[in-house]
Design a protein around this motif. Sequence first.
Motif, PDB file in Angstrom:
ATOM      1  N   PRO A 223       0.894  -1.172  -0.055  1.00 14.09           N
ATOM      2  CA  PRO A 223       0.080   0.098   0.140  1.00 14.09           C
ATOM      3  C   PRO A 223       0.966   1.421   0.029  1.00 14.09           C
ATOM      4  O   PRO A 223       1.692   1.494   0.836  1.00 14.09           O
ATOM      5  CB  PRO A 223      -0.856   0.103   1.422  1.00 14.09           C
ATOM      6  N   THR A 224       0.581   2.216  -0.833  1.00 13.09           N
ATOM      7  CA  THR A 224       1.301   3.649  -0.679  1.00 13.09           C
ATOM      8  C   THR A 224       0.333   4.546  -1.098  1.00 13.09           C
ATOM      9  O   THR A 224      -0.861   4.385  -1.591  1.00 13.09           O
ATOM     10  CB  THR A 224       2.400   3.467  -1.847  1.00 13.09           C
ATOM     11  N   MET A 225       0.948   5.859  -1.025  1.00  8.11           N
ATOM     12  CA  MET A 225       0.022   7.321  -1.310  1.00  8.11           C
ATOM     13  C   MET A 225       0.932   7.729  -2.571  1.00  8.11           C
ATOM     14  O   MET A 225       0.671   8.724  -2.933  1.00  8.11           O
ATOM     15  CB  MET A 225       0.011   8.128  -0.137  1.00  8.11           C
ATOM     16  N   GLY A 226       1.646   6.775  -3.391  1.00 14.35           N
ATOM     17  CA  GLY A 226       2.184   7.296  -4.597  1.00 14.35           C
ATOM     18  C   GLY A 226       3.439   8.401  -4.080  1.00 14.35           C
ATOM     19  O   GLY A 226       4.096   8.378  -3.218  1.00 14.35           O
TER      20      GLY A 226
ATOM     21  N   VAL B 109      -3.966   8.545  -2.097  1.00 13.89           N
ATOM     22  CA  VAL B 109      -3.758   9.666  -1.211  1.00 13.89           C
ATOM     23  C   VAL B 109      -5.079   9.797  -0.347  1.00 13.89           C
ATOM     24  O   VAL B 109      -6.133  10.318  -0.834  1.00 13.89           O
ATOM     25  CB  VAL B 109      -3.589  10.743  -1.877  1.00 13.89           C
ATOM     26  N   ASN B 110      -4.939   9.154   0.889  1.00 12.94           N
ATOM     27  CA  ASN B 110      -6.257   8.803   1.523  1.00 12.94           C
ATOM     28  C   ASN B 110      -6.585  10.134   2.366  1.00 12.94           C
ATOM     29  O   ASN B 110      -5.833  10.339   3.308  1.00 12.94           O
ATOM     30  CB  ASN B 110      -5.857   7.750   2.360  1.00 12.94           C
ATOM     31  N   PRO B 111      -7.685  10.746   2.189  1.00 14.11           N
ATOM     32  CA  PRO B 111      -7.942  11.929   2.687  1.00 14.11           C
ATOM     33  C   PRO B 111      -8.332  11.616   4.020  1.00 14.11           C
ATOM     34  O   PRO B 111      -7.945  12.801   4.988  1.00 14.11           O
ATOM     35  CB  PRO B 111      -9.327  12.460   2.097  1.00 14.11           C
ATOM     36  N   THR B 112      -8.620  10.662   4.656  1.00  7.43           N
ATOM     37  CA  THR B 112      -9.090  10.700   6.177  1.00  7.43           C
ATOM     38  C   THR B 112      -8.106  10.647   6.990  1.00  7.43           C
ATOM     39  O   THR B 112      -8.283  10.451   8.175  1.00  7.43           O
ATOM     40  CB  THR B 112     -10.169   9.529   6.469  1.00  7.43           C
ATOM     41  N   GLN B 113      -6.788  10.380   6.678  1.00 14.16           N
ATOM     42  CA  GLN B 113      -5.613  10.391   7.414  1.00 14.16           C
ATOM     43  C   GLN B 113      -4.811  11.638   7.574  1.00 14.16           C
ATOM     44  O   GLN B 113      -4.086  11.637   7.985  1.00 14.16           O
ATOM     45  CB  GLN B 113      -4.716   9.302   7.085  1.00 14.16           C
ATOM     46  N   PHE B 114      -5.524  12.902   6.766  1.00 14.67           N
ATOM     47  CA  PHE B 114      -5.041  14.245   6.810  1.00 14.67           C
ATOM     48  C   PHE B 114      -5.962  14.893   7.648  1.00 14.67           C
ATOM     49  O   PHE B 114      -6.960  14.796   7.786  1.00 14.67           O
ATOM     50  CB  PHE B 114      -4.984  14.691   5.487  1.00 14.67           C
TER      51      PHE B 114
ATOM     52  N   GLY C  68      -7.794   7.109  10.479  1.00 15.18           N
ATOM     53  CA  GLY C  68      -7.800   7.031   8.913  1.00 15.18           C
ATOM     54  C   GLY C  68      -6.814   5.978   8.176  1.00 15.18           C
ATOM     55  O   GLY C  68      -7.483   5.326   7.020  1.00 15.18           O
ATOM     56  N   VAL C  69      -5.500   5.842   8.645  1.00 15.64           N
ATOM     57  CA  VAL C  69      -4.707   4.898   8.192  1.00 15.64           C
ATOM     58  C   VAL C  69      -5.321   3.340   8.426  1.00 15.64           C
ATOM     59  O   VAL C  69      -5.351   2.742   7.379  1.00 15.64           O
ATOM     60  CB  VAL C  69      -3.199   4.859   8.940  1.00 15.64           C
ATOM     61  N   ALA C  70      -5.950   2.815   9.818  1.00 16.13           N
ATOM     62  CA  ALA C  70      -6.345   1.769   9.897  1.00 16.13           C
ATOM     63  C   ALA C  70      -7.609   1.512   9.128  1.00 16.13           C
ATOM     64  O   ALA C  70      -7.489   0.244   8.448  1.00 16.13           O
ATOM     65  CB  ALA C  70      -6.632   1.728  11.700  1.00 16.13           C
TER      66      ALA C  70
ATOM     67  N   CYS D 274       3.355  -5.678   2.554  1.00 17.76           N
ATOM     68  CA  CYS D 274       4.833  -4.664   3.133  1.00 17.76           C
ATOM     69  C   CYS D 274       4.644  -3.330   3.603  1.00 17.76           C
ATOM     70  O   CYS D 274       3.830  -2.672   2.760  1.00 17.76           O
ATOM     71  CB  CYS D 274       5.821  -4.909   2.023  1.00 17.76           C
ATOM     72  N   PHE D 275       5.191  -3.168   4.590  1.00 18.56           N
ATOM     73  CA  PHE D 275       5.207  -1.652   5.120  1.00 18.56           C
ATOM     74  C   PHE D 275       6.378  -1.105   5.628  1.00 18.56           C
ATOM     75  O   PHE D 275       7.244  -2.131   6.044  1.00 18.56           O
ATOM     76  CB  PHE D 275       4.035  -1.473   6.170  1.00 18.56           C
ATOM     77  N   GLY D 276       6.808  -0.030   5.591  1.00 24.28           N
ATOM     78  CA  GLY D 276       8.103   0.643   5.931  1.00 24.28           C
ATOM     79  C   GLY D 276       8.194   0.791   7.454  1.00 24.28           C
ATOM     80  O   GLY D 276       7.430   1.304   8.121  1.00 24.28           O
TER      81      GLY D 276
ATOM     82  N   LYS E 240      10.007   3.118   8.456  1.00 28.84           N
ATOM     83  CA  LYS E 240      10.210   4.653   8.575  1.00 28.84           C
ATOM     84  C   LYS E 240       8.889   5.083   9.232  1.00 28.84           C
ATOM     85  O   LYS E 240       9.149   6.045  10.033  1.00 28.84           O
ATOM     86  CB  LYS E 240      10.405   5.228   7.258  1.00 28.84           C
ATOM     87  N   ASP E 241       7.714   4.385   9.004  1.00 30.29           N
ATOM     88  CA  ASP E 241       6.540   4.764   9.725  1.00 30.29           C
ATOM     89  C   ASP E 241       6.293   3.700  10.838  1.00 30.29           C
ATOM     90  O   ASP E 241       5.398   2.961  10.720  1.00 30.29           O
ATOM     91  CB  ASP E 241       5.560   4.751   8.697  1.00 30.29           C
ATOM     92  N   TRP E 242       7.071   3.655  11.763  1.00 32.78           N
ATOM     93  CA  TRP E 242       6.931   2.755  12.773  1.00 32.78           C
ATOM     94  C   TRP E 242       6.049   2.566  13.574  1.00 32.78           C
ATOM     95  O   TRP E 242       5.464   1.756  14.193  1.00 32.78           O
ATOM     96  CB  TRP E 242       8.395   3.202  14.020  1.00 32.78           C
ATOM     97  N   GLN E 243       5.340   3.788  14.008  1.00 28.34           N
ATOM     98  CA  GLN E 243       3.923   3.679  14.807  1.00 28.34           C
ATOM     99  C   GLN E 243       2.804   2.939  14.072  1.00 28.34           C
ATOM    100  O   GLN E 243       2.054   2.180  14.114  1.00 28.34           O
ATOM    101  CB  GLN E 243       3.550   4.953  15.410  1.00 28.34           C
ATOM    102  N   GLN E 244       3.063   3.506  12.666  1.00 31.68           N
ATOM    103  CA  GLN E 244       2.039   2.990  11.580  1.00 31.68           C
ATOM    104  C   GLN E 244       1.780   1.514  11.464  1.00 31.68           C
ATOM    105  O   GLN E 244       1.088   0.676  11.384  1.00 31.68           O
ATOM    106  CB  GLN E 244       2.081   3.867  10.085  1.00 31.68           C
ATOM    107  N   LEU E 245       3.308   1.012  11.492  1.00 33.28           N
ATOM    108  CA  LEU E 245       3.424  -0.370  11.209  1.00 33.28           C
ATOM    109  C   LEU E 245       3.047  -1.367  12.568  1.00 33.28           C
ATOM    110  O   LEU E 245       2.156  -2.196  12.563  1.00 33.28           O
ATOM    111  CB  LEU E 245       4.890  -0.743  11.208  1.00 33.28           C
TER     112      LEU E 245
END
Length: 291
Positions: A28-31, A57-62, A127-129, A145-147, A149-154
């Motif tokens: 999953p990405t936002m491009g 580009v998921n509006p609900t996580q902004f 929004g992310v979940a 697969c997730f990075g 870099k976004d440790w808390q997101q992972l």
Amino acid sequence: MQTVNRLDLLRNSVAAFRANGETLGLVPTMGALHEGHLTLVREAKSRADRVAVSIFVNPTQFGPNEDLDAYPRQLAEDSALLQAEGVDLLWAPDAATMYPVGYATSISVAGVSDNFCGASRPGHFDGVATVVCKLFNQVRPDFACFGEKDWQQLAVIRRMARDLDLVAPYADQIIGIATVRESDGLAMSSRNRYLSPASRKAAAALPHAMREAITEIENGAEPGPVLALLHQAILDAGFTSIDYAALADADTLEPIDSRVYAPARLLVAARIDGTRLIDNMPVCPPAGTNG
Ligand SMILES: Nc1ncnc2c1ncn2[C@@H]1O[C@H](COP(=O)(O)OP(=O)(O)OP(=O)(O)O)[C@@H](O)[C@H]1O
Ligand SMILES: CC(C)(CO)[C@@H](O)C(=O)[O-]
Ligand code: BAL
């Protein structure tokens, strides 16, 4: 590579892979793709017969004052990069497909979402979940697969996958990939392109200051004073504000205020040139510490 933006077409493509007995990995990405994203794609390819990448580009996580409108959108360029990597399926839905009129459901992962980016970006992890749960249900991959870099997101996604039985066998199939860095140490991020050349250069001080702080903590220094010096070093480098520069338990993301007794993470979010950058690194308990 097939590119689809309708759910029925996505399902047909996935069904065709499955009819051949093929395994499927999702990235999953936002491009606005960079080498960090492509590293995730290569890892997925090494683990599955087929790889799907989503760009949304998921509006609900902004948040209301964040960079949703400014966020880079470059589908043609991204598509060429993914094609060159041998990706099989590009899922690029629009907002009306993801959130049709009447959409009313949200997922909230308690605890692990509460601090750090969850505190400085209220609602972000809901929004992310929610969007990641939708992507899993839409694509039904064997793993994703997730990075790091976004440790808390992972950590949030792992908790959600485990709690909602999303990708069997649950959290083990959420693959975390080490942060890919520029040659000067700055974590690659789509948002780095917002920086002026001078700020981009200055931003590289962040990972260096983090490494110095970690060395001191792992050598037994009290975290409090070390973190105070880290805050100052980040500001001295030209960052204008710090959302957090703190230690947390690596899995639960509970803040650590005193000594490190178990594998931990140093997490930072700070603004430079109006751009919010994040980074994180592992911290081991000092030698001789009782775990
Ligand atoms: N430098 C990196 N190394 C490893 N993975 C990364 C890196 N940057 C992003 N990713 C991962 O790529 C996936 C998609 O991230 P996203 O599209 O938000 O890119 P990003 O560069 O993190 O953008 P942003 O600037 O919005 O943070 C996420 O799982 C993210 O953790
Ligand atoms: C996981 C994700 C694609 C959900 O929109 C996003 O948060 C990201 O790109 O890290
Ligand atoms: N890479 C995390 C997505 C975000 O900042 O919204």
